[in-house]
Scaffold this active site. Structure first.
Site, PDB file in Angstrom:
ATOM      1  N   ARG A  21       0.848  -1.191   0.000  1.00  0.00           N
ATOM      2  CA  ARG A  21       0.000   0.000   0.000  1.00  0.00           C
ATOM      3  C   ARG A  21       0.882   1.239   0.000  1.00  0.00           C
ATOM      4  O   ARG A  21       1.927   1.279   0.646  1.00  0.00           O
ATOM      5  CB  ARG A  21      -0.900   0.012   1.232  1.00  0.00           C
ATOM      6  CG  ARG A  21      -2.003  -1.044   1.192  1.00  0.00           C
ATOM      7  CD  ARG A  21      -2.820  -1.017   2.466  1.00  0.00           C
ATOM      8  NE  ARG A  21      -2.023  -1.446   3.609  1.00  0.00           N
ATOM      9  CZ  ARG A  21      -2.495  -1.499   4.853  1.00  0.00           C
ATOM     10  NH1 ARG A  21      -3.718  -1.128   5.105  1.00  0.00           N
ATOM     11  NH2 ARG A  21      -1.729  -1.911   5.840  1.00  0.00           N
ATOM     12  N   ARG A  59      -3.290  10.561  -1.825  1.00  0.00           N
ATOM     13  CA  ARG A  59      -4.430  11.405  -1.468  1.00  0.00           C
ATOM     14  C   ARG A  59      -4.792  12.317  -2.629  1.00  0.00           C
ATOM     15  O   ARG A  59      -3.909  12.973  -3.193  1.00  0.00           O
ATOM     16  CB  ARG A  59      -4.087  12.275  -0.260  1.00  0.00           C
ATOM     17  CG  ARG A  59      -3.806  11.515   1.009  1.00  0.00           C
ATOM     18  CD  ARG A  59      -3.501  12.490   2.123  1.00  0.00           C
ATOM     19  NE  ARG A  59      -3.035  11.791   3.307  1.00  0.00           N
ATOM     20  CZ  ARG A  59      -2.282  12.349   4.238  1.00  0.00           C
ATOM     21  NH1 ARG A  59      -1.914  13.610   4.113  1.00  0.00           N
ATOM     22  NH2 ARG A  59      -1.901  11.649   5.292  1.00  0.00           N
ATOM     23  N   ARG A  83      18.158  -3.476   9.392  1.00  0.00           N
ATOM     24  CA  ARG A  83      18.794  -2.329   8.752  1.00  0.00           C
ATOM     25  C   ARG A  83      19.173  -1.352   9.857  1.00  0.00           C
ATOM     26  O   ARG A  83      18.466  -1.206  10.861  1.00  0.00           O
ATOM     27  CB  ARG A  83      17.858  -1.652   7.749  1.00  0.00           C
ATOM     28  CG  ARG A  83      17.581  -2.489   6.526  1.00  0.00           C
ATOM     29  CD  ARG A  83      18.809  -2.697   5.667  1.00  0.00           C
ATOM     30  NE  ARG A  83      19.197  -1.457   4.985  1.00  0.00           N
ATOM     31  CZ  ARG A  83      20.359  -1.302   4.348  1.00  0.00           C
ATOM     32  NH1 ARG A  83      21.249  -2.284   4.332  1.00  0.00           N
ATOM     33  NH2 ARG A  83      20.638  -0.179   3.729  1.00  0.00           N
ATOM     34  N   ARG A 109      17.818  11.404   3.945  1.00  0.00           N
ATOM     35  CA  ARG A 109      17.153  12.640   4.322  1.00  0.00           C
ATOM     36  C   ARG A 109      18.064  13.529   5.154  1.00  0.00           C
ATOM     37  O   ARG A 109      19.063  13.069   5.720  1.00  0.00           O
ATOM     38  CB  ARG A 109      15.858  12.359   5.085  1.00  0.00           C
ATOM     39  CG  ARG A 109      15.996  11.560   6.360  1.00  0.00           C
ATOM     40  CD  ARG A 109      14.613  11.321   6.979  1.00  0.00           C
ATOM     41  NE  ARG A 109      14.678  10.402   8.114  1.00  0.00           N
ATOM     42  CZ  ARG A 109      13.633  10.048   8.844  1.00  0.00           C
ATOM     43  NH1 ARG A 109      12.438  10.539   8.575  1.00  0.00           N
ATOM     44  NH2 ARG A 109      13.753   9.206   9.852  1.00  0.00           N
ATOM     45  N   GLU A 113      21.093  11.433   7.239  1.00  0.00           N
ATOM     46  CA  GLU A 113      20.787  10.064   7.664  1.00  0.00           C
ATOM     47  C   GLU A 113      21.176   9.088   6.559  1.00  0.00           C
ATOM     48  O   GLU A 113      20.657   9.161   5.446  1.00  0.00           O
ATOM     49  CB  GLU A 113      19.298   9.964   7.981  1.00  0.00           C
ATOM     50  CG  GLU A 113      18.888   8.727   8.727  1.00  0.00           C
ATOM     51  CD  GLU A 113      17.441   8.805   9.179  1.00  0.00           C
ATOM     52  OE1 GLU A 113      16.619   8.047   8.631  1.00  0.00           O
ATOM     53  OE2 GLU A 113      17.125   9.630  10.053  1.00  0.00           O
ATOM     54  N   TYR A 115       8.160  -3.650  13.342  1.00  0.00           N
ATOM     55  CA  TYR A 115       8.315  -2.208  13.305  1.00  0.00           C
ATOM     56  C   TYR A 115       7.092  -1.573  13.952  1.00  0.00           C
ATOM     57  O   TYR A 115       6.022  -1.496  13.350  1.00  0.00           O
ATOM     58  CB  TYR A 115       8.487  -1.691  11.870  1.00  0.00           C
ATOM     59  CG  TYR A 115       8.736  -0.203  11.845  1.00  0.00           C
ATOM     60  CD1 TYR A 115      10.023   0.296  11.986  1.00  0.00           C
ATOM     61  CD2 TYR A 115       7.678   0.694  11.729  1.00  0.00           C
ATOM     62  CE1 TYR A 115      10.254   1.663  11.998  1.00  0.00           C
ATOM     63  CE2 TYR A 115       7.903   2.057  11.745  1.00  0.00           C
ATOM     64  CZ  TYR A 115       9.196   2.535  11.874  1.00  0.00           C
ATOM     65  OH  TYR A 115       9.406   3.881  11.909  1.00  0.00           O
ATOM     66  N   ASP A 170       5.285   1.769  15.670  1.00  0.00           N
ATOM     67  CA  ASP A 170       5.301   3.191  15.959  1.00  0.00           C
ATOM     68  C   ASP A 170       5.193   3.371  17.467  1.00  0.00           C
ATOM     69  O   ASP A 170       4.828   2.449  18.211  1.00  0.00           O
ATOM     70  CB  ASP A 170       4.143   3.898  15.254  1.00  0.00           C
ATOM     71  CG  ASP A 170       4.363   4.025  13.751  1.00  0.00           C
ATOM     72  OD1 ASP A 170       5.526   4.215  13.340  1.00  0.00           O
ATOM     73  OD2 ASP A 170       3.384   3.925  12.991  1.00  0.00           O
TER      74      ASP A 170
END
Length: 364
Positions: A173, A177, A250, A281, A301, A349, A351
């Site tokens: 996914r 938007r 990673r 970034r 990074e 992972y 949040d």
């Protein structure tokens, strides 16, 4: 034999600190140990030139879980920061996540119908049946232009291998938007603790014994003898001595620089999506808290393969590693007196809000 503590918590990151807090609420005692010289895990911030620098990469608290949001706000006030990163591809600037601003920057499409038609035509042109890899999956979702400019280079740097060698499921996914909305997260609640994450961790660990610079594995027998239950938040394969082999992660390398200027890039985060740029970034930390200091601090990074001595950041949840983790998880379930929790111990992972939810739902 009476134990000195109810819990020995290995790791003073968010899971460990929140678990200790909830245990204290229930009248139970904890000893928290961490091999780093500070609590907070990857949330730790250091102050440079009056700026709170996210030492281990940026963290934005966001959630749709009202109970979690209310819980963290009982500990500290949160600011109104909204994450709206930009993408830089060979000097061209695009808004993220993919939205009507991005589509106008790419194709000059001004309406949702125009943008949808453009994406549909590119998806049709790149149709290959069932996607066999990440590249085919991404093109089937958003078309060739978005993939080549904003996904391909960034993803290959992030994972350290060509997109055609990455499994399709990694990118099943993509947030697309058809509104002019640059808010990266869909969650209704978002912000950063006023005073930084150290303040949040400090509140969680208030009144709890925490020993930093303490390696659990070097003092394992001594530490475990002090508590009834171990709460382990480190890598699950390390806990079991890598008996089935190491799991893959990673990692990240950070290159920090203090600049004698008030504003470097005008925003907290700019993603560099070209493969020609070695970092993914640049973070400008003062913008997380609307800083007006005369100097600024930036961090580049660089993703890298995890090896001993590096911090493991992202589990590589491909089929091989997930199968290997399942072996460790089965062993964990058969190990009495130990709770495994958090990103590394569960090889997922999470949040931050998901970490808090796991603790709120835990039997303590």
């Amino acid at each position: 034999m009476v134990k000195q503590y109810d819990y020995l918590i290995v790791g003073a990151g968010l899971y460990g600190a929140a678990f200790a807090y909830r245990a204290r609420q229930r009248g139970k005692s904890s000893l928290v140990v961490d091999r780093r010289p500070h609590p907070g895990g990857n949330l730790y911030c250091e102050e440079i030139e009056g700026i709170r620098v996210h030492k281990y990469g940026p963290h934005i608290f966001h959630t749709a879980d009202r109970e979690v949001w209310d819980f963290v706000r009982t500990l500290t006030e949160f600011n109104r920061f909204t994450y709206m990163p930009l993408a830089n591809y060979e000097g061209r600037i695009f808004n993220l996540p993919f939205n009507m601003n991005t589509f106008y920057q790419l194709w000059k499409t001004a309406t949702p119908a125009e943008a949808q038609a453009k994406i549909a035509s590119q998806r049709e042109a790149g149709a290959v049946g069932e996607p066999r890899n990440l590249e085919e999956q991404a093109i089937s979702l958003v078309g060739k232009d978005i993939y080549e400019l904003l996904i391909k280079g960034y993803t290959e740097k992030q994972w350290g291998r060509p997109a055609v060698e990455l499994p399709a499921f990694i990118i099943r996914r993509l947030p697309v938007r058809f509104t002019y909305d640059n808010n990266y997260f869909n969650d209704p609640y978002q912000g950063i603790p006023v005073g930084g994450y150290n303040k949040l961790i400090g509140k969680l660990l208030e009144g709890i014994e925490c020993r930093c610079n303490t390696d659990y594995f070097r003092h394992r027998s001594e530490l475990e003898a002090m508590a009834g239950t171990v709460v382990f938040t480190g890598p699950i394969d390390e806990y079991f001595g890598y008996c089935f082999g190491p799991l893959e992660y990673r990692s990240l390398r950070f290159e920090q620089e203090t600049l004698d200027m008030p504003n470097y890039q005008g925003i907290a985060a700019v993603n560099y999506t070209s493969a020609a740029v070695p970092y993914t970034r640049i973070i400008e930390h003062k913008h997380f808290e609307f800083g007006t200091q005369p100097k600024t601090v930036i961090t580049r990074e660089y993703p890298q393969q995890w090896s001993e001595g590096c911090e493991p950041y992202y589990p590589v949840n491909d089929q091989r590693n997930n199968s290997l983790y399942r072996k460790y998880a089965d062993l964990a379930e058969a190990t009495p007196g130990v709770v495994f929790g958090g990103r590394l111990a569960e090889y997922k992972y999470y949040d931050m809000d998901q970490v808090i939810r796991r603790v709120l739902d835990a039997e303590i």
